[in-house]
Design a protein around this motif. Structure first.
Motif, PDB file in Angstrom:
ATOM      1  N   MET A   1      -3.550  20.810  -3.919  1.00 51.11           N
ATOM      2  CA  MET A   1      -2.552  19.912  -3.351  1.00 51.11           C
ATOM      3  C   MET A   1      -3.236  18.624  -2.897  1.00 51.11           C
ATOM      4  SD  MET A   1       0.066  20.575  -0.269  1.00 51.11           S
ATOM      5  CE  MET A   1       1.634  19.846  -0.546  1.00 51.11           C
ATOM      6  N   SER A   2      -2.580  17.528  -3.126  1.00 48.98           N
ATOM      7  CA  SER A   2      -3.107  16.213  -2.784  1.00 48.98           C
ATOM      8  C   SER A   2      -3.023  15.953  -1.275  1.00 48.98           C
ATOM      9  CB  SER A   2      -2.305  15.136  -3.521  1.00 48.98           C
ATOM     10  OG  SER A   2      -2.668  13.861  -3.078  1.00 48.98           O
ATOM     11  N   SER A   3      -3.971  15.164  -0.788  1.00 52.26           N
ATOM     12  CA  SER A   3      -3.936  14.742   0.613  1.00 52.26           C
ATOM     13  C   SER A   3      -3.148  13.448   0.777  1.00 52.26           C
ATOM     14  CB  SER A   3      -5.362  14.555   1.149  1.00 52.26           C
ATOM     15  OG  SER A   3      -5.993  13.476   0.478  1.00 52.26           O
ATOM     16  N   LEU A   4      -2.599  12.915  -0.314  1.00 51.77           N
ATOM     17  CA  LEU A   4      -1.908  11.626  -0.289  1.00 51.77           C
ATOM     18  C   LEU A   4      -0.602  11.600   0.506  1.00 51.77           C
ATOM     19  CD1 LEU A   4      -1.757   8.690  -1.373  1.00 51.77           C
ATOM     20  CD2 LEU A   4      -0.512   9.636  -3.332  1.00 51.77           C
ATOM     21  N   PRO A   5       0.276  12.621   0.422  1.00 52.33           N
ATOM     22  CA  PRO A   5       1.575  12.504   1.097  1.00 52.33           C
ATOM     23  C   PRO A   5       1.461  12.072   2.552  1.00 52.33           C
ATOM     24  CG  PRO A   5       1.571  14.421  -0.300  1.00 52.33           C
ATOM     25  CD  PRO A   5       0.152  13.896  -0.274  1.00 52.33           C
ATOM     26  N   GLY A   6       2.376  11.187   2.926  1.00 49.52           N
ATOM     27  CA  GLY A   6       2.402  10.635   4.275  1.00 49.52           C
ATOM     28  C   GLY A   6       2.660   9.146   4.207  1.00 49.52           C
ATOM     29  N   THR A   7       2.505   8.492   5.339  1.00 50.88           N
ATOM     30  CA  THR A   7       2.751   7.059   5.443  1.00 50.88           C
ATOM     31  C   THR A   7       1.423   6.326   5.563  1.00 50.88           C
ATOM     32  OG1 THR A   7       4.868   7.511   6.514  1.00 50.88           O
ATOM     33  CG2 THR A   7       3.975   5.298   6.790  1.00 50.88           C
ATOM     34  N   TRP A   8       1.303   5.225   4.820  1.00 49.93           N
ATOM     35  CA  TRP A   8       0.078   4.439   4.761  1.00 49.93           C
ATOM     36  C   TRP A   8       0.394   2.977   4.992  1.00 49.93           C
ATOM     37  CZ3 TRP A   8      -4.743   6.587   3.352  1.00 49.93           C
ATOM     38  CH2 TRP A   8      -4.706   7.926   2.971  1.00 49.93           C
ATOM     39  N   ASP A   9      -0.445   2.305   5.789  1.00 50.99           N
ATOM     40  CA  ASP A   9      -0.369   0.849   5.939  1.00 50.99           C
ATOM     41  C   ASP A   9      -1.375   0.240   4.977  1.00 50.99           C
ATOM     42  OD1 ASP A   9       1.599   0.746   7.903  1.00 50.99           O
ATOM     43  OD2 ASP A   9       0.156   0.880   9.542  1.00 50.99           O
ATOM     44  N   LEU A  10      -0.894  -0.634   4.082  1.00 50.19           N
ATOM     45  CA  LEU A  10      -1.748  -1.276   3.090  1.00 50.19           C
ATOM     46  C   LEU A  10      -1.882  -2.755   3.367  1.00 50.19           C
ATOM     47  CD1 LEU A  10      -1.445   1.331   1.445  1.00 50.19           C
ATOM     48  CD2 LEU A  10      -1.159  -0.101  -0.561  1.00 50.19           C
ATOM     49  N   ALA A  11      -3.035  -3.298   3.024  1.00 47.66           N
ATOM     50  CA  ALA A  11      -3.286  -4.738   3.082  1.00 47.66           C
ATOM     51  C   ALA A  11      -3.842  -5.146   1.730  1.00 47.66           C
ATOM     52  CB  ALA A  11      -4.268  -5.079   4.192  1.00 47.66           C
ATOM     53  N   MET A  12      -3.239  -6.177   1.138  1.00 46.90           N
ATOM     54  CA  MET A  12      -3.665  -6.691  -0.163  1.00 46.90           C
ATOM     55  C   MET A  12      -4.093  -8.134   0.005  1.00 46.90           C
ATOM     56  SD  MET A  12      -0.429  -5.004  -2.041  1.00 46.90           S
ATOM     57  CE  MET A  12       0.474  -5.022  -0.499  1.00 46.90           C
ATOM     58  N   ARG A  13      -5.369  -8.410  -0.297  1.00 39.68           N
ATOM     59  CA  ARG A  13      -5.857  -9.790  -0.206  1.00 39.68           C
ATOM     60  C   ARG A  13      -5.519 -10.490  -1.509  1.00 39.68           C
ATOM     61  NH1 ARG A  13     -11.566  -8.214   1.887  1.00 39.68           N
ATOM     62  NH2 ARG A  13     -11.812  -8.223  -0.355  1.00 39.68           N
ATOM     63  N   SER A  14      -4.743 -11.555  -1.416  1.00 37.69           N
ATOM     64  CA  SER A  14      -4.312 -12.272  -2.611  1.00 37.69           C
ATOM     65  C   SER A  14      -4.610 -13.762  -2.449  1.00 37.69           C
ATOM     66  CB  SER A  14      -2.812 -12.055  -2.830  1.00 37.69           C
ATOM     67  OG  SER A  14      -2.064 -12.862  -1.956  1.00 37.69           O
ATOM     68  N   PRO A  15      -4.481 -14.529  -3.525  1.00 35.31           N
ATOM     69  CA  PRO A  15      -4.704 -15.970  -3.428  1.00 35.31           C
ATOM     70  C   PRO A  15      -3.756 -16.674  -2.442  1.00 35.31           C
ATOM     71  CG  PRO A  15      -4.743 -15.287  -5.714  1.00 35.31           C
ATOM     72  CD  PRO A  15      -4.297 -14.099  -4.905  1.00 35.31           C
ATOM     73  N   ILE A  16      -2.604 -16.050  -2.157  1.00 40.18           N
ATOM     74  CA  ILE A  16      -1.665 -16.675  -1.219  1.00 40.18           C
ATOM     75  C   ILE A  16      -1.803 -16.116   0.191  1.00 40.18           C
ATOM     76  CG2 ILE A  16      -0.008 -17.264  -3.022  1.00 40.18           C
ATOM     77  CD1 ILE A  16       1.701 -14.886  -2.049  1.00 40.18           C
ATOM     78  N   GLY A  17      -2.844 -15.305   0.428  1.00 38.80           N
ATOM     79  CA  GLY A  17      -3.084 -14.729   1.747  1.00 38.80           C
ATOM     80  C   GLY A  17      -2.973 -13.214   1.709  1.00 38.80           C
ATOM     81  N   THR A  18      -3.140 -12.588   2.859  1.00 40.07           N
ATOM     82  CA  THR A  18      -3.059 -11.130   2.951  1.00 40.07           C
ATOM     83  C   THR A  18      -1.597 -10.708   3.026  1.00 40.07           C
ATOM     84  OG1 THR A  18      -5.191 -10.998   4.056  1.00 40.07           O
ATOM     85  CG2 THR A  18      -3.726  -9.110   4.305  1.00 40.07           C
ATOM     86  N   ILE A  19      -1.239  -9.776   2.163  1.00 45.96           N
ATOM     87  CA  ILE A  19       0.112  -9.226   2.122  1.00 45.96           C
ATOM     88  C   ILE A  19       0.034  -7.798   2.623  1.00 45.96           C
ATOM     89  CG2 ILE A  19       2.039  -8.599   0.629  1.00 45.96           C
ATOM     90  CD1 ILE A  19       1.055 -10.845  -1.273  1.00 45.96           C
ATOM     91  N   THR A  20       0.918  -7.442   3.537  1.00 46.80           N
ATOM     92  CA  THR A  20       0.916  -6.084   4.071  1.00 46.80           C
ATOM     93  C   THR A  20       2.171  -5.346   3.613  1.00 46.80           C
ATOM     94  OG1 THR A  20       1.973  -6.789   6.127  1.00 46.80           O
ATOM     95  CG2 THR A  20      -0.440  -6.728   6.099  1.00 46.80           C
ATOM     96  N   ALA A  21       2.041  -4.040   3.513  1.00 42.17           N
ATOM     97  CA  ALA A  21       3.173  -3.189   3.134  1.00 42.17           C
ATOM     98  C   ALA A  21       2.932  -1.807   3.715  1.00 42.17           C
ATOM     99  CB  ALA A  21       3.302  -3.110   1.618  1.00 42.17           C
ATOM    100  N   THR A  22       3.998  -1.070   3.872  1.00 43.73           N
ATOM    101  CA  THR A  22       3.921   0.319   4.293  1.00 43.73           C
ATOM    102  C   THR A  22       4.364   1.176   3.118  1.00 43.73           C
ATOM    103  OG1 THR A  22       4.377  -0.269   6.595  1.00 43.73           O
ATOM    104  CG2 THR A  22       4.735   2.024   5.963  1.00 43.73           C
ATOM    105  N   MET A  23       3.519   2.133   2.744  1.00 45.83           N
ATOM    106  CA  MET A  23       3.807   3.027   1.632  1.00 45.83           C
ATOM    107  C   MET A  23       4.109   4.407   2.197  1.00 45.83           C
ATOM    108  SD  MET A  23       3.007   0.612  -0.313  1.00 45.83           S
ATOM    109  CE  MET A  23       2.815   0.983  -2.012  1.00 45.83           C
ATOM    110  N   HIS A  24       5.134   5.037   1.659  1.00 47.03           N
ATOM    111  CA  HIS A  24       5.468   6.396   2.074  1.00 47.03           C
ATOM    112  C   HIS A  24       5.458   7.266   0.819  1.00 47.03           C
ATOM    113  CE1 HIS A  24       7.023   9.528   4.639  1.00 47.03           C
ATOM    114  NE2 HIS A  24       7.942   9.784   3.733  1.00 47.03           N
ATOM    115  N   PHE A  25       4.482   8.182   0.750  1.00 46.77           N
ATOM    116  CA  PHE A  25       4.330   9.082  -0.388  1.00 46.77           C
ATOM    117  C   PHE A  25       4.869  10.462  -0.016  1.00 46.77           C
ATOM    118  CE2 PHE A  25       0.964   5.930  -0.896  1.00 46.77           C
ATOM    119  CZ  PHE A  25       1.109   5.577  -2.232  1.00 46.77           C
TER     120      PHE A  25
END
Length: 106
Positions: free
Chosen positions: A1-25
């Protein structure tokens, strides 16, 4: 079984700045699904896949967003415990660095 399920806060560094998102697996038997929330929109995650390896779990998925612009994103990260690190790509644009932390459950 994967340890992935749950809620994750992500940060993506892009040319237009840091973009944040919340992922729920979510795990449903052997199937993983999910939803991403960020920039006033919520989108489903497609083709969530996990491969276990010596360095952690390699997780891939895709999603479409409309903000800040319409993009189809492909993600590839390595999950180790409560941390993830990897990249995303939007078509022919350069890869974007992605980091994430599991949100503790109360």
């Amino acid at each position: 079984m994967s340890s992935l399920p749950g809620t994750w806060d992500l940060a993506m560094r892009s040319p237009i700045g840091t973009i944040t998102a919340t992922m729920h697996f979510v795990a449903d038997g052997d199937t993983l699904t999910g939803v991403a929330t960020g920039r006033d929109e919520q989108v489903p995650l497609r083709d969530v896949r996990v491969e276990t390896g010596p360095g952690g779990e390699r997780v891939t998925w895709s999603q479409s967003i409309t903000r800040p612009m319409r993009l189809n994103l492909e993600f590839e990260v390595i999950v180790t415990g409560d941390h993830m690190e990897g990249h995303s790509r939007a078509g022919r644009l350069p890869r974007t660095s992605v980091t994430g932390r599991r949100v503790p459950t109360p």
